[in-house]
Design a protein around this motif. Structure first.
Motif, PDB file in Angstrom:
ATOM      1  N   ASN A   1      -2.596  11.012  -1.537  1.00  0.00           N
ATOM      2  CA  ASN A   1      -2.099   9.613  -1.686  1.00  0.00           C
ATOM      3  C   ASN A   1      -2.091   9.158  -3.073  1.00  0.00           C
ATOM      4  OD1 ASN A   1      -1.095   7.410  -0.230  1.00  0.00           O
ATOM      5  ND2 ASN A   1      -2.917   6.252  -0.855  1.00  0.00           N
TER       6      ASN A   1
ATOM      7  N   THR B   1       8.451  -0.142  -0.213  1.00  0.00           N
ATOM      8  CA  THR B   1       7.656   0.112   0.972  1.00  0.00           C
ATOM      9  C   THR B   1       6.909   1.364   0.846  1.00  0.00           C
ATOM     10  OG1 THR B   1       9.354  -0.845   2.361  1.00  0.00           O
ATOM     11  CG2 THR B   1       7.981   0.534   3.385  1.00  0.00           C
ATOM     12  N   ASP B   2       7.075   2.388   0.187  1.00  0.00           N
ATOM     13  CA  ASP B   2       6.355   3.551   0.052  1.00  0.00           C
ATOM     14  C   ASP B   2       5.110   3.218  -0.679  1.00  0.00           C
ATOM     15  OD1 ASP B   2       6.266   6.656   0.432  1.00  0.00           O
ATOM     16  OD2 ASP B   2       5.776   6.421  -1.796  1.00  0.00           O
ATOM     17  N   TYR B   3       5.268   2.551  -1.652  1.00  0.00           N
ATOM     18  CA  TYR B   3       4.155   2.217  -2.592  1.00  0.00           C
ATOM     19  C   TYR B   3       3.091   1.362  -1.751  1.00  0.00           C
ATOM     20  CZ  TYR B   3       0.888   0.039  -5.918  1.00  0.00           C
ATOM     21  OH  TYR B   3      -0.229  -0.114  -6.516  1.00  0.00           O
ATOM     22  N   THR B   4       3.673   0.328  -1.085  1.00  0.00           N
ATOM     23  CA  THR B   4       2.798  -0.569  -0.411  1.00  0.00           C
ATOM     24  C   THR B   4       1.855   0.017   0.646  1.00  0.00           C
ATOM     25  OG1 THR B   4       4.506  -2.483  -0.875  1.00  0.00           O
ATOM     26  CG2 THR B   4       3.087  -2.713   1.125  1.00  0.00           C
ATOM     27  N   LYS B   5       2.909   0.726   1.511  1.00  0.00           N
ATOM     28  CA  LYS B   5       1.934   1.655   2.382  1.00  0.00           C
ATOM     29  C   LYS B   5       0.756   2.650   1.619  1.00  0.00           C
ATOM     30  CE  LYS B   5       5.567   2.106   5.819  1.00  0.00           C
ATOM     31  NZ  LYS B   5       6.576   3.146   6.486  1.00  0.00           N
ATOM     32  N   ARG B   6       1.040   3.203   0.652  1.00  0.00           N
ATOM     33  CA  ARG B   6       0.090   4.194   0.088  1.00  0.00           C
ATOM     34  C   ARG B   6      -1.243   3.144  -0.324  1.00  0.00           C
ATOM     35  NH1 ARG B   6       1.618   9.275  -0.837  1.00  0.00           N
ATOM     36  NH2 ARG B   6       3.746   9.636  -0.223  1.00  0.00           N
ATOM     37  N   TRP B   7      -0.807   2.074  -1.007  1.00  0.00           N
ATOM     38  CA  TRP B   7      -1.871   1.201  -1.769  1.00  0.00           C
ATOM     39  C   TRP B   7      -2.678   0.512  -0.598  1.00  0.00           C
ATOM     40  CZ3 TRP B   7      -4.462   1.109  -6.081  1.00  0.00           C
ATOM     41  CH2 TRP B   7      -5.137   0.150  -6.403  1.00  0.00           C
ATOM     42  N   ALA B   8      -2.057   0.302   0.502  1.00  0.00           N
ATOM     43  CA  ALA B   8      -2.872  -0.200   1.628  1.00  0.00           C
ATOM     44  C   ALA B   8      -3.925   0.659   2.158  1.00  0.00           C
ATOM     45  CB  ALA B   8      -1.740  -0.572   2.743  1.00  0.00           C
ATOM     46  N   VAL B   9      -3.738   2.113   1.970  1.00  0.00           N
ATOM     47  CA  VAL B   9      -4.505   3.072   2.364  1.00  0.00           C
ATOM     48  C   VAL B   9      -5.837   2.887   1.492  1.00  0.00           C
ATOM     49  CG1 VAL B   9      -5.058   5.618   2.533  1.00  0.00           C
ATOM     50  CG2 VAL B   9      -2.644   4.468   3.263  1.00  0.00           C
TER      51      VAL B   9
END
Length: 283
Positions: free
Chosen positions: A152, A218-226
Motif C-alpha cells: 500500500n 478514490t484510489d488514494y482515499t482507499k489506500r490512506w484509509a488502510v
C-alpha cells in the motif's frame, strides 16, 4: 530497566507516539532528556510533562530533514549536558499510493524525513559520541516494512528498507573504527500511535496536497484509509517501548517488536532465494 541517573537521552520525533513514551521511560529512570520535534506545541507540552516529574529537559523545535537544524540541535545538547548516552532517531512519516501516481513531492518529503533524517542525526552525533570514553547507543527506527514489502505504501517501504540498510552499515563502520558507539535498528509492525497525522507537518510550503488530483482520488482515499484504520488496532505504545528498551539494554541489533511476523520474514528470505515474484504478506 536500568538506572539512567546522570545519563543523557536524545529523542527525535519525541513529542508523540513511540518517541514520547521512550522519553517518559528514560526520564522516570533518571536520565536528562533532549527532545527534537517538528510540532512546537506538542513538543512544549511533552517537555512540561517530563519537567513536572523532576526531569531535566531540553526541547528544540525543528525538522530532521533540515541538516542545519539537526546540527544546531546536537550543538545545544552537548553544550547543555556535555555528553550523550543514547540517541533515538525516531522521527518518521508515512504515505500511500501507487508508484506511478503518488506525487514526487510525497517521495521527497518522506525520504527526507525517514532516510535523510537518520543520516543527519548520525552525522550530527556519531563522531562526538565516538570521542566519548564510554559506551553509547544510536537507535534508528526502521519498520517491519523494512523487512517485508507492504503493497500500500511504496515510498514508506523504500524508506524503511533504506533505514535498515544504512543502520547496518553504520554499525559495521563503528565496529571498524573500534568505536564505543553501538547502532540498533528497531523494526516494529503497527503500533497504536498518531502517525496518521503526519500530513499536518509537511515542511513543503510550495506543495499543497489538496491541490494534487491523485491525493483527492478514490484510489488514494482507499489506500490512506488502510493506513489510518490500522493504527488504532496496533500494539500499545507502552508495550512496544518495553521491547525496544530491553533490546537496547541487551545489545540486540535488530529489535523486532512483533514476533508474530517472524515466519513471514523467514518466508521472504526463501522467496528471495528461490527467485520467485513477491507475495502479499499474510497478516
Amino acid at each position: 530497566m536500568k538506572d539512567y541517573s546522570g545519563k543523557v537521552v536524545v529523542v527525535t520525533g519525541g513529542a508523540h507516539g513511540i518517541g514520547a513514551e521512550i522519553a517518559r521511560r528514560y526520564a522516570q529512570a533518571g536520565a536528562a532528556i533532549a527532545l527534537f520535534d517538528i510540532e512546537a506545541p506538542a513538543l512544549e507540552t511533552m517537555a512540561e510533562e517530563l519537567r513536572t516529574t523532576g526531569a531535566t529537559v531540553l526541547a528544540v523545535h525543528g525538522d530532521v530533514a533540515d541538516y542545519a537544524a539537526v546540527g544546531d540541535f546536537a550543538d545545544r545538547v552537548f553544550e547543555s549536558f556535555g555528553r550523550v548516552d543514547l540517541v533515538f532517531s525516531n522521527a518518521g512519516v508515512i504515505s500511500a499510493g501507487t508508484i506511478w501516481e503518488e506525487p514526487v513531492e510525497d517521495w521527497d518529503w518522506l525520504l527526507g524525513v525517514n532516510v535523510k533524517g537518520l543520516v543527519h542525526t548520525a552525522k550530527a552525533f556519531t563522531a562526538r559520541m565516538s570521542a566519548q570514553d564510554f559506551p553509547s547507543d544510536i537507535v534508528n527506527t526502521a519498520s517491519i516494512a523494512g523487512l517485508l514489502t507492504v503493497e500500500n505504501s511504496p515510498a514508506y517501504v523504500a524508506s524503511k528498507f533504506a533505514a535498515l540498510g544504512l543502520t547496518e552499515v553504520l554499525d559495521l563502520q563503528l565496529q571498524g573504527i573500534g568505536s564505543p558507539v553501538r547502532a540498533h535498528a528497531v523494526c516494529p509492525a503497527v503500533v497504536s500511535t498518531d502517525l496518521g497525522r503526519c500530513n499536518e507537518h509537511r515542511n513543503q510550503p510550495e506543495f499543497n496536497p489538496a491541490d494534487h488530483p491523485y491525493l483527492q482520488s478514490t484510489d488514494y482515499t482507499k489506500r490512506w484509509a488502510v493506513v489510518e484504520g490500522s493504527l488504532p488496532l496496533g500494539m500499545p505504545v507502552e508495550d512496544a517501548v518495553e521491547v525496544i528498551i530491553e533490546g537496547v539494554e541487551s545489545n540486540t541489533f535488530l529489535i523486532l517488536t512483533h514476533p508474530a511476523y517472524n515466519p513471514a520474514i523467514a518466508g521472504r528470505v526463501q522467496l528471495l532465494l528461490s527467485g520467485s515474484h513477491p507475495q502479499l504478506v499474510q497478516r
